[in-house]
Each structure stands twice: as structure tokens, then as C-alpha cells.
Design a protein around this motif. Structure first.
Motif, PDB file in Angstrom:
ATOM      1  N   MET A 295      -3.874  16.737   1.387  1.00 11.74           N
ATOM      2  CA  MET A 295      -3.774  18.050   0.748  1.00 11.74           C
ATOM      3  C   MET A 295      -4.123  17.953  -0.733  1.00 11.74           C
ATOM      4  SD  MET A 295      -3.227  21.243   1.352  1.00 11.74           S
ATOM      5  CE  MET A 295      -2.196  21.489   2.802  1.00 11.74           C
ATOM      6  N   GLN A 296      -3.629  16.919  -1.395  1.00  6.42           N
ATOM      7  CA  GLN A 296      -3.936  16.736  -2.811  1.00  6.42           C
ATOM      8  C   GLN A 296      -5.399  16.359  -3.017  1.00  6.42           C
ATOM      9  OE1 GLN A 296      -1.776  17.236  -5.420  1.00  6.42           O
ATOM     10  NE2 GLN A 296      -3.526  16.916  -6.779  1.00  6.42           N
TER      11      GLN A 296
ATOM     12  N   VAL B 227       0.852  -1.190   0.000  1.00  4.71           N
ATOM     13  CA  VAL B 227       0.000   0.000   0.000  1.00  4.71           C
ATOM     14  C   VAL B 227       0.889   1.242   0.000  1.00  4.71           C
ATOM     15  CG1 VAL B 227      -1.927  -1.150   1.146  1.00  4.71           C
ATOM     16  CG2 VAL B 227      -0.241   0.061   2.514  1.00  4.71           C
ATOM     17  N   ALA B 228       0.394   2.318  -0.611  1.00  4.41           N
ATOM     18  CA  ALA B 228       1.206   3.528  -0.768  1.00  4.41           C
ATOM     19  C   ALA B 228       0.896   4.586   0.282  1.00  4.41           C
ATOM     20  CB  ALA B 228       0.993   4.116  -2.162  1.00  4.41           C
ATOM     21  N   GLY B 229      -0.097   4.338   1.128  1.00  4.40           N
ATOM     22  CA  GLY B 229      -0.535   5.357   2.070  1.00  4.40           C
ATOM     23  C   GLY B 229       0.271   5.372   3.353  1.00  4.40           C
ATOM     24  N   SER B 230       1.380   6.112   3.368  1.00  4.73           N
ATOM     25  CA  SER B 230       2.201   6.202   4.572  1.00  4.73           C
ATOM     26  C   SER B 230       2.073   7.545   5.282  1.00  4.73           C
ATOM     27  CB  SER B 230       3.673   5.961   4.222  1.00  4.73           C
ATOM     28  OG  SER B 230       4.132   6.933   3.288  1.00  4.73           O
ATOM     29  N   SER B 231       1.619   8.574   4.570  1.00  4.36           N
ATOM     30  CA  SER B 231       1.555   9.923   5.139  1.00  4.36           C
ATOM     31  C   SER B 231       0.216  10.556   4.786  1.00  4.36           C
ATOM     32  CB  SER B 231       2.710  10.773   4.586  1.00  4.36           C
ATOM     33  OG  SER B 231       2.679  12.078   5.111  1.00  4.36           O
ATOM     34  N   PRO B 232      -0.809  10.322   5.594  1.00  3.83           N
ATOM     35  CA  PRO B 232      -2.145  10.788   5.232  1.00  3.83           C
ATOM     36  C   PRO B 232      -2.258  12.293   5.041  1.00  3.83           C
ATOM     37  CG  PRO B 232      -2.097   9.946   7.489  1.00  3.83           C
ATOM     38  CD  PRO B 232      -0.813   9.552   6.845  1.00  3.83           C
TER      39      PRO B 232
ATOM     40  N   ILE C 115     -12.510  15.346   3.734  1.00  2.07           N
ATOM     41  CA  ILE C 115     -11.283  14.583   3.538  1.00  2.07           C
ATOM     42  C   ILE C 115     -10.633  14.365   4.899  1.00  2.07           C
ATOM     43  CG2 ILE C 115      -9.012  14.546   2.449  1.00  2.07           C
ATOM     44  CD1 ILE C 115     -11.319  14.341   0.463  1.00  2.07           C
ATOM     45  N   GLY C 116     -10.222  13.124   5.189  1.00  2.00           N
ATOM     46  CA  GLY C 116      -9.698  12.861   6.527  1.00  2.00           C
ATOM     47  C   GLY C 116      -8.648  11.772   6.581  1.00  2.00           C
TER      48      GLY C 116
ATOM     49  N   HIS D 168      -9.159  24.501   3.302  1.00  4.43           N
ATOM     50  CA  HIS D 168     -10.395  23.784   2.950  1.00  4.43           C
ATOM     51  C   HIS D 168     -11.340  23.779   4.154  1.00  4.43           C
ATOM     52  CE1 HIS D 168      -8.256  22.483  -0.659  1.00  4.43           C
ATOM     53  NE2 HIS D 168      -7.250  22.176   0.132  1.00  4.43           N
ATOM     54  N   PRO D 169     -11.912  24.931   4.505  1.00  5.64           N
ATOM     55  CA  PRO D 169     -12.717  25.049   5.736  1.00  5.64           C
ATOM     56  C   PRO D 169     -13.901  24.079   5.759  1.00  5.64           C
ATOM     57  CG  PRO D 169     -12.286  27.211   4.751  1.00  5.64           C
ATOM     58  CD  PRO D 169     -11.845  26.188   3.756  1.00  5.64           C
ATOM     59  N   ASP D 170     -14.138  23.516   6.948  1.00  8.24           N
ATOM     60  CA  ASP D 170     -15.283  22.622   7.189  1.00  8.24           C
ATOM     61  C   ASP D 170     -15.258  21.374   6.310  1.00  8.24           C
ATOM     62  OD1 ASP D 170     -16.605  23.999   9.268  1.00  8.24           O
ATOM     63  OD2 ASP D 170     -17.394  25.444   7.815  1.00  8.24           O
ATOM     64  N   ARG D 171     -14.046  20.950   5.907  1.00  8.83           N
ATOM     65  CA  ARG D 171     -13.959  19.743   5.076  1.00  8.83           C
ATOM     66  C   ARG D 171     -12.900  18.780   5.568  1.00  8.83           C
ATOM     67  NH1 ARG D 171     -12.584  20.534  -0.704  1.00  8.83           N
ATOM     68  NH2 ARG D 171     -12.985  18.299  -0.680  1.00  8.83           N
ATOM     69  N   ILE D 172     -12.280  19.049   6.730  1.00  7.36           N
ATOM     70  CA  ILE D 172     -11.133  18.262   7.155  1.00  7.36           C
ATOM     71  C   ILE D 172     -11.449  17.472   8.425  1.00  7.36           C
ATOM     72  CG2 ILE D 172      -8.727  18.357   7.915  1.00  7.36           C
ATOM     73  CD1 ILE D 172      -9.221  19.067   4.934  1.00  7.36           C
TER      74      ILE D 172
END
Length: 335
Positions: free
Chosen positions: A61-62, A51-56, A72-73, A98-102
Motif C-alpha cells: 500500500m505504501q 529482513v523486515a518484510g513480514s506483511s507484503p 507493485i506486487g 491503484h488500478p492495473d498496477r497490483i
């Protein structure tokens, strides 16, 4: 009705590279945004080469920049590895843009021994997990009046809104911490589908103390799901997930997520089949209506406000198709 979310691991398909996996995660998030899912989370895995997800935070951000509506979380940041102050700054930066989306999903690390050592070797005295959680709440509320050891310290950039904090867990211990500190609670049913899971969630609701960031208890459960047009197709995809779980638990796992064809050719030994049967308790497999019915049943068992689906199947096209099938079955739409 509960909300429906996605947690993606960025699996590296057989024959693909890590960059491919990350680009596929971006496309999956865009699709989830268009289809009407509420949240799209990404995981933190170390030393899992498939798996490539090491740094959420970096990937978030992308994803946030590539989508318009969906939250996005992180599912989640392994807090004991890090400074709460720096985590707060990272997520405030995301929130500012990205207000109110994190969403900040946090958990305790159960990484490999050498991973723990590498991430912590420069630390002196370690702060307790619960203290780290309280530190995050202090930084996200700009509290300079309490008796906190860094009372005058604020996390920048200053934002008008704050990320949602979710505590990830698998039982009574994490549920109790979430309740005591007034956090939303995400129960990992896919990791521990134990009979006492619903009891832990019920205890969380009963003992919940409101905080400055959350007034009422809020629960999500996370499930492995394998969905295809037919039950037969879903079973083929599930065999690849069976094999991947065996690989992850082995001493020398390959650096890819196996295809269904590889899983079918390889087969399983008798001892492996026992593990596969046990792991099947962690999955929901079938066509969209079958999977929907089981998700609805589990949501009722747990009293869940949200359900997070992990589409950890081989093939980017299969993951995209799975999100579309589930969205149609649940009649999702963009508000």
C-alpha cells in the motif's frame, strides 16, 4: 526481449533497524519506477529477523502510493496461512486505489513449525491449496453462477480491473497447478537452480489452460544477482550474501544482514565453504555486462517472458547502485 523486475526482501543492514529497512525499500521502489523496471515485489518472511518484510500487503500500500507507473506486487503471500476471501479483499482494496498496477504472487508456506502453528492454530478444517487458488479466481471474477460453496459471496470493494495472479514455485508440482488453473508462473531459480527447472516451465506452457484472468501462459524466473562497478567489488558484496545465507540456515541467526567488512573479517570454515560453493549456484555475480549476459542466457533456457532480480546485497546504497547499473546495461526506460 523479456521484462525486468525487482523483488526486495527489505534486508536490515548491520547497525540499522527494521524501520530503516522499510524506508529503504520505499526509496528502492521509487528508483525502480524512475528507471523503467516493470514490477517491484516484496516478500513475506516470518521469523527471519534480518529482513523486515513480514506483511507484503501492508508494505505494498505504501509502495503503490509512493510510485507512479511500476506494478507493485507480493512475492508472495503464503496462501495456506490465510483465508482466500480476506486475501481477495486486501488485494481488491489495493487494486481499487491503484488500478492495473497490483500483482498477487502466491506461494505455499515452508515456514518454521512454530510459525505455521501460530498462524493456523484457530483453524478447523483446512482447505486445499488448489481450492484456495480457485477461490481467489472466483472472487476476482465476481462469479456467482458456479457451484462454489460460497456461490453468492463477492469480495469487496468491487473493481473494474483485477490484480494479476502469479503462482510462485520451484518445480513440476507448482507448474502443473499454475497450468491447470490458468495462472502466470514465477519459477524461483534462486531457490532451486535445478536442471529440471526448464522442463517444469516447458510442461507448464504445454499444459496451460486459459482462465478468465489469463488467456496465454506467462513465465517469469527469479534470480539472486550481485552487481557492482567491477567484478572485484561484486565479489566482496557476494561474500556478505554468502554469510547471510549461512546465518539464515543456522539455529541462532543474528538480527541483521552482515556487511561486506564483517564477512571479510569473519571468513568461512571448511564445512561452511562447501555450503557457500553450493549456494553460489543460486547467484549471478559480476559487473553489469557480465550479469546481463547470464540473465539473458537463463531467460533463453527457461523461455522466460520476464526476469525478476533479487538485489539482496548489504547496504542501501549498494542496492540502489545495482538497480541503476542493471537498468543501464539493459537500456531500460519508462514507456
Amino acid at each position: 526481449m523479456f521484462a525486468l523486475n525487482i523483488l526486495d526482501y527489505s534486508p536490515i543492514d548491520e547497525g540499522a533497524a527494521a524501520r530503516d529497512a522499510l524506508l529503504q525499500t520505499i526509496e528502492l521502489a521509487k528508483l525502480a519506477d524512475r528507471l523503467g523496471y516493470r514490477r517491484f515485489w516484496v516478500a513475506e518472511h516470518h521469523k527471519v529477523l534480518s529482513v523486515a518484510g513480514s506483511s507484503p500487503e501492508m508494505l505494498m500500500m505504501q509502495l503503490a502510493a509512493s510510485t507512479e507507473r511500476i506494478r507493485i506486487g507480493s512475492g508472495g503471500v503464503m496462501l495456506p496461512h490465510y483465508s482466500s476471501y480476506k486475501v481477495a479483499e486486501n488485494f481488491r482494496m489495493l487494486e481499487a486505489l491503484h488500478p492495473d498496477r497490483i500483482d498477487l504472487g502466491i506461494g505455499r508456506s515452508r515456514s518454521y513449525k512454530d510459525v505455521n502453528q501460530a498462524l493456523n492454530e484457530s483453524k478447523g478444517i483446512k482447505v486445499s491449496y488448489e481450492q484456495q487458488i480457485q477461490d481467489l479466481q472466483k472472487y476476482f471474477t465476481d462469479d456467482t453462477e458456479s457451484t462454489h460453496r460460497f456461490r453468492q459471496l463477492v469480495a469487496t470493494p468491487i473493481t473494474e480491473t483485477a490484480p494479476e495472479i502469479w503462482l510462485l514455485g520451484t518445480g513440476h508440482g507448482s507448474a502443473a497447478i499454475a497450468a491447470k488453473n490458468g495462472l502466470a508462473y514465477a519459477f524461483a531459480h534462486f531457490a532451486r537452480p535445478a536442471a529440471d527447472g526448464a522442463e517444469a516451465v516447458a510442461a507448464y506452457r504445454e499444459k496451460f489452460r486459459p482462465s478468465d484472468l489469463l488467456a496465454e501462459p506467462h513465465v517469469a524466473i527469479a534470480v539472486f544477482a550481485v552487481v557492482a562497478d567491477t567484478a572485484e567489488e561484486a565479489e566482496k558484496l557476494a561474500q556478505a550474501l554468502d554469510l547471510w545465507l549461512l546465518f539464515v540456515e543456522s539455529e541462532t541467526p543474528p538480527p541483521y544482514y552482515p556487511s561486506s567488512e564483517t564477512a571479510e573479517r569473519r571468513g568461512f570454515s571448511r564445512s561452511e565453504r562447501e555450503k557457500v560453493e553450493k549456494n553460489r549456484e543460486r547467484m549471478i555475480i559480476g559487473d553489469a555486462e557480465t550479469v546481463k549476459a547470464e540473465i539473458v542466457r537463463l531467460a533463453e533456457v527457461y523461455g522466460a517472458d520476464e526476469v525478476t532480480v533479487i538485489p539482496n546485497v548489504s547496504g542501501a546504497a549498494n542496492r540502489m547502485k545495482m538497480l541503476s547499473l542493471l537498468a543501464e546495461a539493459f537500456s531500460l526506460s519508462v514507456e
